[in-house]
Design an enzyme around this catalytic site. Sequence first.
Site, mmCIF file in Angstrom:
data_model
loop_
_atom_site.group_PDB
_atom_site.id
_atom_site.type_symbol
_atom_site.label_atom_id
_atom_site.label_comp_id
_atom_site.label_asym_id
_atom_site.label_seq_id
_atom_site.Cartn_x
_atom_site.Cartn_y
_atom_site.Cartn_z
ATOM 1 N N HIS A 1 0.242 4.495 -2.345
ATOM 2 C CA HIS A 1 -0.035 5.826 -1.940
ATOM 3 C C HIS A 1 1.159 6.670 -2.221
ATOM 4 O O HIS A 1 1.215 8.250 -2.270
ATOM 5 C CB HIS A 1 -0.336 5.773 -0.268
ATOM 6 C CG HIS A 1 -1.637 5.494 0.133
ATOM 7 N ND1 HIS A 1 -2.235 5.907 1.203
ATOM 8 C CD2 HIS A 1 -2.335 4.640 -0.717
ATOM 9 C CE1 HIS A 1 -3.483 5.366 0.982
ATOM 10 N NE2 HIS A 1 -3.771 4.456 0.007
ATOM 11 N N ASN B 1 -3.932 8.387 4.956
ATOM 12 C CA ASN B 1 -2.646 8.298 5.494
ATOM 13 C C ASN B 1 -2.583 8.086 7.012
ATOM 14 O O ASN B 1 -2.141 7.275 7.516
ATOM 15 C CB ASN B 1 -1.277 8.730 4.783
ATOM 16 C CG ASN B 1 -1.221 8.696 3.365
ATOM 17 O OD1 ASN B 1 -1.881 7.765 2.747
ATOM 18 N ND2 ASN B 1 -0.701 9.696 2.724
ATOM 19 N N ARG C 1 0.806 -1.168 -0.140
ATOM 20 C CA ARG C 1 0.032 -0.087 -0.037
ATOM 21 C C ARG C 1 0.918 1.228 -0.030
ATOM 22 O O ARG C 1 0.263 2.154 -0.472
ATOM 23 C CB ARG C 1 -0.910 0.062 1.164
ATOM 24 C CG ARG C 1 -2.083 1.195 1.278
ATOM 25 C CD ARG C 1 -3.022 0.783 2.165
ATOM 26 N NE ARG C 1 -4.068 1.975 2.221
ATOM 27 C CZ ARG C 1 -4.334 2.754 3.491
ATOM 28 N NH1 ARG C 1 -3.651 2.428 4.616
ATOM 29 N NH2 ARG C 1 -5.209 3.358 3.233
ATOM 30 N N HIS D 1 -6.436 -5.537 -2.430
ATOM 31 C CA HIS D 1 -7.057 -5.835 -1.421
ATOM 32 C C HIS D 1 -7.534 -7.242 -1.063
ATOM 33 O O HIS D 1 -8.035 -7.831 -0.107
ATOM 34 C CB HIS D 1 -8.510 -5.081 -1.485
ATOM 35 C CG HIS D 1 -8.340 -3.583 -1.355
ATOM 36 N ND1 HIS D 1 -9.246 -2.913 -1.732
ATOM 37 C CD2 HIS D 1 -7.185 -2.930 -0.927
ATOM 38 C CE1 HIS D 1 -8.877 -1.492 -1.324
ATOM 39 N NE2 HIS D 1 -7.600 -1.652 -1.148
HETATM 40 C C1 HEM Z 1 -9.043 1.469 -6.014
HETATM 41 C C2 HEM Z 1 -9.148 2.439 -5.084
HETATM 42 C C3 HEM Z 1 -8.702 2.128 -3.318
HETATM 43 C C4 HEM Z 1 -9.326 2.619 -2.527
HETATM 44 C C5 HEM Z 1 -10.385 3.456 -2.469
HETATM 45 C C6 HEM Z 1 -8.619 1.986 -1.318
HETATM 46 C C7 HEM Z 1 -8.777 2.182 -0.122
HETATM 47 C C8 HEM Z 1 -8.395 1.573 1.204
HETATM 48 C C9 HEM Z 1 -8.748 1.640 2.450
HETATM 49 C C10 HEM Z 1 -9.710 2.551 3.007
HETATM 50 C C11 HEM Z 1 -8.015 0.766 3.448
HETATM 51 C C12 HEM Z 1 -8.078 0.612 4.558
HETATM 52 C C13 HEM Z 1 -7.417 1.693 5.447
HETATM 53 C C14 HEM Z 1 -7.524 1.706 6.772
HETATM 54 O O1 HEM Z 1 -8.388 1.296 7.357
HETATM 55 O O2 HEM Z 1 -6.646 2.464 7.608
HETATM 56 C C15 HEM Z 1 -7.167 -0.048 2.222
HETATM 57 C C16 HEM Z 1 -6.183 -0.950 2.666
HETATM 58 C C17 HEM Z 1 -5.373 -1.405 1.883
HETATM 59 N N1 HEM Z 1 -5.149 -1.108 0.528
HETATM 60 FE FE1 HEM Z 1 -6.368 -0.014 -0.387
HETATM 61 N N2 HEM Z 1 -7.601 1.414 -1.689
HETATM 62 C C18 HEM Z 1 -7.563 1.271 -3.011
HETATM 63 C C19 HEM Z 1 -6.709 0.721 -3.952
HETATM 64 C C20 HEM Z 1 -5.490 0.022 -3.560
HETATM 65 C C21 HEM Z 1 -4.409 -0.349 -4.514
HETATM 66 C C22 HEM Z 1 -4.259 0.088 -5.923
HETATM 67 C C23 HEM Z 1 -3.621 -1.142 -3.641
HETATM 68 C C24 HEM Z 1 -2.241 -1.766 -4.054
HETATM 69 C C25 HEM Z 1 -2.185 -2.242 -5.428
HETATM 70 C C26 HEM Z 1 -4.155 -1.296 -2.309
HETATM 71 C C27 HEM Z 1 -3.517 -1.791 -1.301
HETATM 72 C C28 HEM Z 1 -4.051 -1.894 -0.084
HETATM 73 C C29 HEM Z 1 -3.748 -2.935 0.719
HETATM 74 C C30 HEM Z 1 -2.647 -3.884 0.658
HETATM 75 C C31 HEM Z 1 -4.321 -2.370 2.068
HETATM 76 C C32 HEM Z 1 -4.141 -3.191 3.278
HETATM 77 C C33 HEM Z 1 -2.929 -2.526 4.252
HETATM 78 C C34 HEM Z 1 -2.921 -2.907 5.812
HETATM 79 O O3 HEM Z 1 -3.377 -3.817 6.041
HETATM 80 O O4 HEM Z 1 -1.923 -2.379 6.257
HETATM 81 N N3 HEM Z 1 -5.146 -0.298 -2.450
HETATM 82 N N4 HEM Z 1 -7.408 0.625 0.892
#
Ligand code: HEM
Length: 307
Positions: free
Chosen positions: A67, A95, A63, A195
């Site tokens: 970002h 973030n 992630r 995800h």
């Molecule tokens: C399409 C639009 C996207 C949205 C709206 C989005 C939104 C989010 C949100 C809200 C979270 C949870 C954050 C939290 O609760 O603190 C999250 C977690 C995550 N996102 Fe996304 N995301 C998107 C795209 C992506 C992309 C492109 C990737 C990587 C290729 C990605 C990888 C991740 C990962 C791996 C997590 C888990 C992180 C952890 O457990 O520490 N996301 N995302």
Amino acid sequence: MASSPSFFFVLVVMVFALVNTASSQSLYPTFYQRVCPQALPTIKKIVEDAVQKERRMGASLLRLHFHDCFVNGCDASVLLDDTANFVGEKNALPNANSLRGFEVIDRIKSAVDKVCGGPIVSCADILAITARDSVVALGGPTWMVQLGRRDSTTANQTAANIDIPSPFLDLPGLIASFKKQGLGLRDLVALSGGHTVGFARCVTFRNHIYNETNIDPRFALALQGSCPRSGGDNNLSPLDSSPARFDVNYFKDLVGKRGLLHSDQVLFNGGSADGLVKGYSLNPGAFSADFAKSMVNMGNIKPLNWQ
Ligand code: HEM
Ligand SMILES: *[C@@H]1O[C@H](CO)[C@@H](O)[C@H](O)[C@H]1NC(C)=O
Ligand SMILES: *[C@@H]1O[C@H](CO)[C@@H](O)[C@H](O)[C@H]1NC(C)=O
């Protein structure tokens, strides 16, 4: 004069610069091969250790690269703390209290500087390599990481708030957000497959599980157990049914209306992304290939390079 070595040198440099600007591809995988062959193995080892210690760290590191890239390109601006001259991105809405893994990146940077005998490898490249190595450590596909990014010396919190997509966006909003970065629908769906690993906080999916109808009611009820109507904002739930493994369960879950975020489920909600989601849910090979391709596309967003 025309045959003097210095003229020849200038000519070579000019041709090289021309070739480099003419091709859209200024990054290449062997950028550090001669100057520091130990760089990539050093990074891989530290990522493997970190993921072995905590599977979620692989998700968090993936992630970080996302970002970074979505805010003025992959330039490591996400790592910069506030200074007198700018407010950093770490405390931007998407973030703050959410991004993780900074200590692992710091550890990698020190180790790589040491093994290379100096600050040879940019932090932006470290983020790109670390994302790939994390995916591999979690059981996902591998790819050649394009290298040669230069690090920014500034950051922009406003841009982070605007350009990192919100989990409350509908499909057209997500498409527009990716389009702004030069990425298409296939990139959006494949990269959302990130995800397949990791967790989200209650505050990011509360409205989806209490107020929305495009969700399996039993799934919603189960989530409500750990994400109350009020309070518990930071309580975590897995982003798919197997958050420690890079697989296609994220897409299978979407087809079963068990997407965690609003922005996940809108990818399978009767719109233009349905076919891609269904396809990936049935074909892990197709997802792996497209995810790898789209990670390279994302890694190419506005790179600062050395020309
Ligand atoms: C399409 C639009 C996207 C949205 C709206 C989005 C939104 C989010 C949100 C809200 C979270 C949870 C954050 C939290 O609760 O603190 C999250 C977690 C995550 N996102 Fe996304 N995301 C998107 C795209 C992506 C992309 C492109 C990737 C990587 C290729 C990605 C990888 C991740 C990962 C791996 C997590 C888990 C992180 C952890 O457990 O520490 N996301 N995302
Ligand atoms: C930061 O980003 C915003 C939104 O993209 C932009 O309007 C502003 O000019 C940027 N600030 C700097 C100092 O570049
Ligand atoms: C459900 O939607 C209403 C109206 O938009 C809103 O006021 C309320 O906070 C939402 N409930 C939850 C739990 O998000």
